[in-house]
Design a protein around this motif. Structure first.
Motif, PDB file in Angstrom:
ATOM      1  N   PHE A 152       0.858  -1.182   0.000  1.00  0.00           N
ATOM      2  CA  PHE A 152       0.000   0.000   0.000  1.00  0.00           C
ATOM      3  C   PHE A 152       0.898   1.238   0.000  1.00  0.00           C
ATOM      4  CE2 PHE A 152      -2.690  -3.228   2.016  1.00  0.00           C
ATOM      5  CZ  PHE A 152      -3.831  -3.119   1.231  1.00  0.00           C
ATOM      6  N   VAL A 153       0.555   2.235  -0.835  1.00  0.00           N
ATOM      7  CA  VAL A 153       1.397   3.414  -0.993  1.00  0.00           C
ATOM      8  C   VAL A 153       0.568   4.691  -0.851  1.00  0.00           C
ATOM      9  CG1 VAL A 153       2.952   4.643  -2.557  1.00  0.00           C
ATOM     10  CG2 VAL A 153       2.905   2.144  -2.576  1.00  0.00           C
ATOM     11  N   CYS A 154       1.081   5.604  -0.012  1.00  0.00           N
ATOM     12  CA  CYS A 154       0.512   6.950   0.073  1.00  0.00           C
ATOM     13  C   CYS A 154       1.664   7.950   0.021  1.00  0.00           C
ATOM     14  CB  CYS A 154      -0.367   7.120   1.311  1.00  0.00           C
ATOM     15  SG  CYS A 154       0.487   7.106   2.901  1.00  0.00           S
ATOM     16  N   LEU A 155       1.427   9.170   0.390  1.00  0.00           N
ATOM     17  CA  LEU A 155       2.446  10.197   0.282  1.00  0.00           C
ATOM     18  C   LEU A 155       3.546  10.037   1.341  1.00  0.00           C
ATOM     19  CD1 LEU A 155       3.466  12.795  -1.067  1.00  0.00           C
ATOM     20  CD2 LEU A 155       1.966  14.076   0.482  1.00  0.00           C
ATOM     21  N   GLY A 156       3.164  10.008   2.613  1.00  0.00           N
ATOM     22  CA  GLY A 156       4.168  10.012   3.674  1.00  0.00           C
ATOM     23  C   GLY A 156       4.348   8.711   4.418  1.00  0.00           C
ATOM     24  N   ASN A 157       3.480   7.746   4.198  1.00  0.00           N
ATOM     25  CA  ASN A 157       3.521   6.441   4.871  1.00  0.00           C
ATOM     26  C   ASN A 157       3.339   6.576   6.380  1.00  0.00           C
ATOM     27  OD1 ASN A 157       5.787   3.653   5.330  1.00  0.00           O
ATOM     28  ND2 ASN A 157       3.644   3.565   4.838  1.00  0.00           N
ATOM     29  N   ILE A 158       2.458   7.522   6.786  1.00  0.00           N
ATOM     30  CA  ILE A 158       2.133   7.606   8.208  1.00  0.00           C
ATOM     31  C   ILE A 158       0.624   7.596   8.466  1.00  0.00           C
ATOM     32  CG2 ILE A 158       4.278   8.717   8.937  1.00  0.00           C
ATOM     33  CD1 ILE A 158       2.633  11.378   9.094  1.00  0.00           C
ATOM     34  N   CYS A 159      -0.201   7.782   7.446  1.00  0.00           N
ATOM     35  CA  CYS A 159      -1.652   7.820   7.660  1.00  0.00           C
ATOM     36  C   CYS A 159      -2.380   6.705   6.907  1.00  0.00           C
ATOM     37  CB  CYS A 159      -2.228   9.180   7.265  1.00  0.00           C
ATOM     38  SG  CYS A 159      -1.698  10.550   8.293  1.00  0.00           S
ATOM     39  N   ARG A 160      -2.570   6.903   5.599  1.00  0.00           N
ATOM     40  CA  ARG A 160      -3.425   5.996   4.825  1.00  0.00           C
ATOM     41  C   ARG A 160      -2.809   4.634   4.584  1.00  0.00           C
ATOM     42  NH1 ARG A 160      -4.322   9.942  -0.108  1.00  0.00           N
ATOM     43  NH2 ARG A 160      -2.166  10.382   0.464  1.00  0.00           N
ATOM     44  N   SER A 161      -1.569   4.600   4.105  1.00  0.00           N
ATOM     45  CA  SER A 161      -0.991   3.292   3.761  1.00  0.00           C
ATOM     46  C   SER A 161      -0.732   2.413   4.981  1.00  0.00           C
ATOM     47  CB  SER A 161       0.249   3.437   2.877  1.00  0.00           C
ATOM     48  OG  SER A 161       1.245   4.209   3.481  1.00  0.00           O
TER      49      SER A 161
END
Length: 155
Positions: free
Chosen positions: A6-15
């Motif tokens: 799973f990939v998001c922008l900062g890897n602290i919320c969504r992913s």
């Protein structure tokens, strides 16, 4: 072994939220020996950091473990290491394709394209709405697991 990233922008919320939810689903269905999951960010802003306190709180509320999760950045090597690479929004998908370049990957998918929503997962780092993100992540993870069971595990 089927590997999901799973990939998001900062890897602290969504992913990391998706990683935790999907990991729990895999555990609940006793598929840990068949499916592996991880998460990453397209930016280097939060490498080595724990998930956001809002993500940790929401995961704890639903008894989803965040043990061992630390932020990391997406790498070109991930293109060959993962079977499914799931971007949380259109910008993440563009960033993934830009990074992979010639190592492009067939299974780069926008997360909610697997559902009836066909939209981006809003970033709760900016919206503050971790419940909306959790609800969308839960639905997306359920759809992804069904897809993997149909395409990969029914063979």
């Amino acid at each position: 072994m089927i590997r999901v990233l799973f990939v998001c922008l900062g890897n602290i919320c969504r992913s990391p939220m998706a990683e935790g939810v999907f990991r729990k689903m895999i555990h609940d269905e006793r598929l840990e020996n068949l499916i592996e999951v991880d998460s990453a960010g397209t930016s280097d802003w939060h490498i080595g950091k724990s998930p956001h306190k809002g993500t940790l709180s929401k995961l704890a509320e639903f008894k989803v473990s965040a043990d061992g999760m630390v932020g990391r950045q997406l790498t070109v090597k991930d293109a060959g290491d993962f079977d499914y690479i799931i971007g949380m929004d259109a910008e993440n998908i563009r960033n993934i394709h830009n990074l992979f370049g010639d190592h492009d990957h067939q299974r780069v998918l926008r997360f909610l394209d697997l559902t009836s929503h066909q939209k981006d997962v809003p970033d709760p780092y900016f919206t503050g709405d971790f419940q909306e993100t959790y609800d969308l992540v839960l639905e997306g993870c359920q759809s992804l697991l069904e897809l993997i069971k149909k395409e990969e595990l029914s063979k």
